[in-house]
Design a protein around this motif. Sequence first.
Motif, PDB file in Angstrom:
ATOM      1  N   GLU A 190       0.823  -1.208   0.000  1.00  0.00           N
ATOM      2  CA  GLU A 190       0.000   0.000   0.000  1.00  0.00           C
ATOM      3  C   GLU A 190       0.857   1.259   0.000  1.00  0.00           C
ATOM      4  N   GLU A 191       1.969   1.209   0.746  1.00  0.00           N
ATOM      5  CA  GLU A 191       2.850   2.373   0.766  1.00  0.00           C
ATOM      6  C   GLU A 191       3.496   2.588  -0.595  1.00  0.00           C
ATOM      7  N   ARG A 192       3.845   1.502  -1.261  1.00  0.00           N
ATOM      8  CA  ARG A 192       4.399   1.643  -2.605  1.00  0.00           C
ATOM      9  C   ARG A 192       3.380   2.246  -3.562  1.00  0.00           C
ATOM     10  N   VAL A 193       2.128   1.809  -3.444  1.00  0.00           N
ATOM     11  CA  VAL A 193       1.086   2.378  -4.299  1.00  0.00           C
ATOM     12  C   VAL A 193       0.899   3.853  -3.987  1.00  0.00           C
ATOM     13  N   ARG A 194       0.914   4.200  -2.692  1.00  0.00           N
ATOM     14  CA  ARG A 194       0.751   5.607  -2.314  1.00  0.00           C
ATOM     15  C   ARG A 194       1.892   6.457  -2.859  1.00  0.00           C
ATOM     16  N   ILE A 195       3.118   5.953  -2.739  1.00  0.00           N
ATOM     17  CA  ILE A 195       4.266   6.706  -3.234  1.00  0.00           C
ATOM     18  C   ILE A 195       4.200   6.838  -4.753  1.00  0.00           C
ATOM     19  N   ALA A 196       3.805   5.743  -5.421  1.00  0.00           N
ATOM     20  CA  ALA A 196       3.670   5.813  -6.875  1.00  0.00           C
ATOM     21  C   ALA A 196       2.624   6.841  -7.271  1.00  0.00           C
ATOM     22  N   ARG A 197       1.524   6.903  -6.522  1.00  0.00           N
ATOM     23  CA  ARG A 197       0.478   7.885  -6.825  1.00  0.00           C
ATOM     24  C   ARG A 197       0.997   9.305  -6.614  1.00  0.00           C
ATOM     25  N   GLU A 198       1.746   9.502  -5.500  1.00  0.00           N
ATOM     26  CA  GLU A 198       2.304  10.818  -5.240  1.00  0.00           C
ATOM     27  C   GLU A 198       3.285  11.217  -6.344  1.00  0.00           C
ATOM     28  N   LEU A 199       4.138  10.263  -6.751  1.00  0.00           N
ATOM     29  CA  LEU A 199       5.084  10.561  -7.822  1.00  0.00           C
ATOM     30  C   LEU A 199       4.350  10.926  -9.117  1.00  0.00           C
ATOM     31  N   HIS A 200       3.284  10.194  -9.411  1.00  0.00           N
ATOM     32  CA  HIS A 200       2.507  10.500 -10.622  1.00  0.00           C
ATOM     33  C   HIS A 200       1.958  11.908 -10.563  1.00  0.00           C
ATOM     34  N   ASP A 201       1.382  12.280  -9.402  1.00  0.00           N
ATOM     35  CA  ASP A 201       0.782  13.601  -9.297  1.00  0.00           C
ATOM     36  C   ASP A 201       1.832  14.696  -9.424  1.00  0.00           C
ATOM     37  N   ALA A 313      -8.146  16.695   8.610  1.00  0.00           N
ATOM     38  CA  ALA A 313      -7.115  15.681   8.792  1.00  0.00           C
ATOM     39  C   ALA A 313      -6.066  15.834   7.697  1.00  0.00           C
ATOM     40  N   PRO A 314      -4.770  15.626   8.024  1.00  0.00           N
ATOM     41  CA  PRO A 314      -3.733  15.819   6.994  1.00  0.00           C
ATOM     42  C   PRO A 314      -3.983  14.990   5.746  1.00  0.00           C
ATOM     43  N   GLY A 315      -4.450  13.769   5.906  1.00  0.00           N
ATOM     44  CA  GLY A 315      -4.702  12.929   4.738  1.00  0.00           C
ATOM     45  C   GLY A 315      -5.793  13.495   3.858  1.00  0.00           C
ATOM     46  N   ALA A 316      -6.875  14.019   4.462  1.00  0.00           N
ATOM     47  CA  ALA A 316      -7.973  14.580   3.681  1.00  0.00           C
ATOM     48  C   ALA A 316      -7.531  15.839   2.946  1.00  0.00           C
ATOM     49  N   GLY A 317      -6.752  16.688   3.632  1.00  0.00           N
ATOM     50  CA  GLY A 317      -6.263  17.889   2.979  1.00  0.00           C
ATOM     51  C   GLY A 317      -5.342  17.583   1.816  1.00  0.00           C
ATOM     52  N   GLN A 318      -4.469  16.603   1.993  1.00  0.00           N
ATOM     53  CA  GLN A 318      -3.580  16.203   0.906  1.00  0.00           C
ATOM     54  C   GLN A 318      -4.366  15.596  -0.253  1.00  0.00           C
ATOM     55  N   CYS A 319      -5.397  14.826   0.081  1.00  0.00           N
ATOM     56  CA  CYS A 319      -6.243  14.248  -0.968  1.00  0.00           C
ATOM     57  C   CYS A 319      -6.872  15.344  -1.813  1.00  0.00           C
ATOM     58  N   ALA A 320      -7.436  16.367  -1.165  1.00  0.00           N
ATOM     59  CA  ALA A 320      -8.061  17.467  -1.905  1.00  0.00           C
ATOM     60  C   ALA A 320      -7.034  18.198  -2.757  1.00  0.00           C
ATOM     61  N   TYR A 321      -5.845  18.424  -2.201  1.00  0.00           N
ATOM     62  CA  TYR A 321      -4.801  19.120  -2.961  1.00  0.00           C
ATOM     63  C   TYR A 321      -4.420  18.339  -4.209  1.00  0.00           C
ATOM     64  N   LEU A 417      -7.915  10.021 -13.569  1.00  0.00           N
ATOM     65  CA  LEU A 417      -9.235   9.919 -12.951  1.00  0.00           C
ATOM     66  C   LEU A 417      -9.330   8.706 -12.048  1.00  0.00           C
ATOM     67  N   ILE A 418      -8.712   7.611 -12.458  1.00  0.00           N
ATOM     68  CA  ILE A 418      -8.722   6.415 -11.600  1.00  0.00           C
ATOM     69  C   ILE A 418      -8.032   6.712 -10.282  1.00  0.00           C
ATOM     70  N   GLY A 419      -6.878   7.390 -10.346  1.00  0.00           N
ATOM     71  CA  GLY A 419      -6.166   7.735  -9.116  1.00  0.00           C
ATOM     72  C   GLY A 419      -6.953   8.671  -8.227  1.00  0.00           C
ATOM     73  N   MET A 420      -7.649   9.653  -8.841  1.00  0.00           N
ATOM     74  CA  MET A 420      -8.459  10.583  -8.044  1.00  0.00           C
ATOM     75  C   MET A 420      -9.597   9.856  -7.344  1.00  0.00           C
ATOM     76  N   ARG A 421     -10.259   8.969  -8.050  1.00  0.00           N
ATOM     77  CA  ARG A 421     -11.358   8.214  -7.423  1.00  0.00           C
ATOM     78  C   ARG A 421     -10.841   7.324  -6.300  1.00  0.00           C
ATOM     79  N   GLU A 422      -9.665   6.745  -6.501  1.00  0.00           N
ATOM     80  CA  GLU A 422      -9.094   5.894  -5.453  1.00  0.00           C
ATOM     81  C   GLU A 422      -8.753   6.714  -4.221  1.00  0.00           C
TER      82      GLU A 422
END
Length: 449
Positions: A190-201, A313-321, A417-422
């Motif tokens: 899950e952390e790898r997926v999160r990091i990959a998503r962050e790198l993509h963004d 929450a930090p996670g929610a704020g980062q998600c919106a950003y 869009l897939i990443g945003m929905r996730e």
Amino acid sequence: MRSTTAWTRLRHRAERVPAWAYDSAIALAITAVSLLLGNDRVPTGWSGLDATGVALTCAVNLPLVARRRIPFTLCLTVLALWTVYVALDYWPVVNTLGPLLALYTVASMRPLREAALCALLLAAVWNFAGTTGVESSWATVLGQSVLYTSVICGFGYLARKSAQRNVELARLTGQLRRERAGAERRAVAEERVRIARELHDVVAHHMSVISVQAGLAGYVFDTDPQTARGALGTIADTSTEALGELRRLLAVLRVEGGDRPGDGGPRLVQGTDDQTEFGPAPGLDQLPELAERVRGAGVPVRFTVTGEPRSLAPGAGQCAYRVVQEALTNVLKHAYPAQASVTVAYEPRQLTVTVTDDGRRSAQEGRRSAEEGRTGGEGGRTGSGGRRGRTDGTGSAGRRVPAPPGTGAPPPGGHGLIGMRERARIYGGRLHAGPRASGGFEVRLILPA
């Protein structure tokens, strides 16, 4: 400390000794004590040990070597031999230890019904032995038989339950260890997926800005040097910011104990003590900077906040950003030079973030295609010098003429869009994305807050 270590070492050595060795030592010790007791002063009314008595004593006690292998059969055999020993008028006390140990073994290793049967047989032999002497009354002998067998069965039962509990604990420990290992593997994935998503963004957004600005600089390099210099400055600022975000994100992958500045431990990450390397992830408070950066890339962005801002929450704020960042990146890639609008609405129980564009590019593409058709038609004509004009986008000197930004072929479809929905799903929200009836595109994120 030394005594504890020595005791632990001794205990480990004792655990390596096989069970049959302990049983052999116990059987030999009980046999020796019984023979010594049988040759001591024998009370009046019983016979001392002779050759037959010695043989029966050995036959009663030595088979205890196999007490763990066949406990129930061994107990019945020992009780039968002890009965013969008592019937031959030998002193019964000499061979009481062996039958008691056999009964304990049955109670600690076999079901309760087998232990109860052996206890009744031992009590019966005990009472039979009491009838051969005159030292104790019948009530005393009966009380001894009931008390001793009950205590021995109780201790054996507790030992059996303790052994079963230890086996169950060992099984649960192994299961928990496997589950923890599985949970750690899932967490790593899950952390790898999160990091990959962050790198993509991070990469997709900043590279889109750089791409648009590079196209603009190349297009106006000769005709408007001031605009070209501004585009190059935006490229420099954007690339610096992208490198900072990537450095902060990738540094987390190498942080272990002692890596963070000021913790006093050994440093595993080489670099400066700048705390910004480990700064917080971007949130809603950085949306104005994001909008300003996109404006610098040539897309007008209107940023609006409604409601009473509050901390999330930090996670929610980062998600919106990240959702806003991805949506504006899509505007740069697919709708440039459309106008974009970002609205952050703080509602009583939720946060709604909306990103829209007016779809101006789609309206311009038709006109641009017609102009390109006319240009291509004229390209086949012969110039004043008798040379045919170039139609491959290069000038007369063979130098490539840059195309205006936003006129190239759209990039291949990605997973934005897939990443945003996730992201929205992870934080219990939902995301709607699609074309608007009035033109353009809309992305709406709703998060519980």
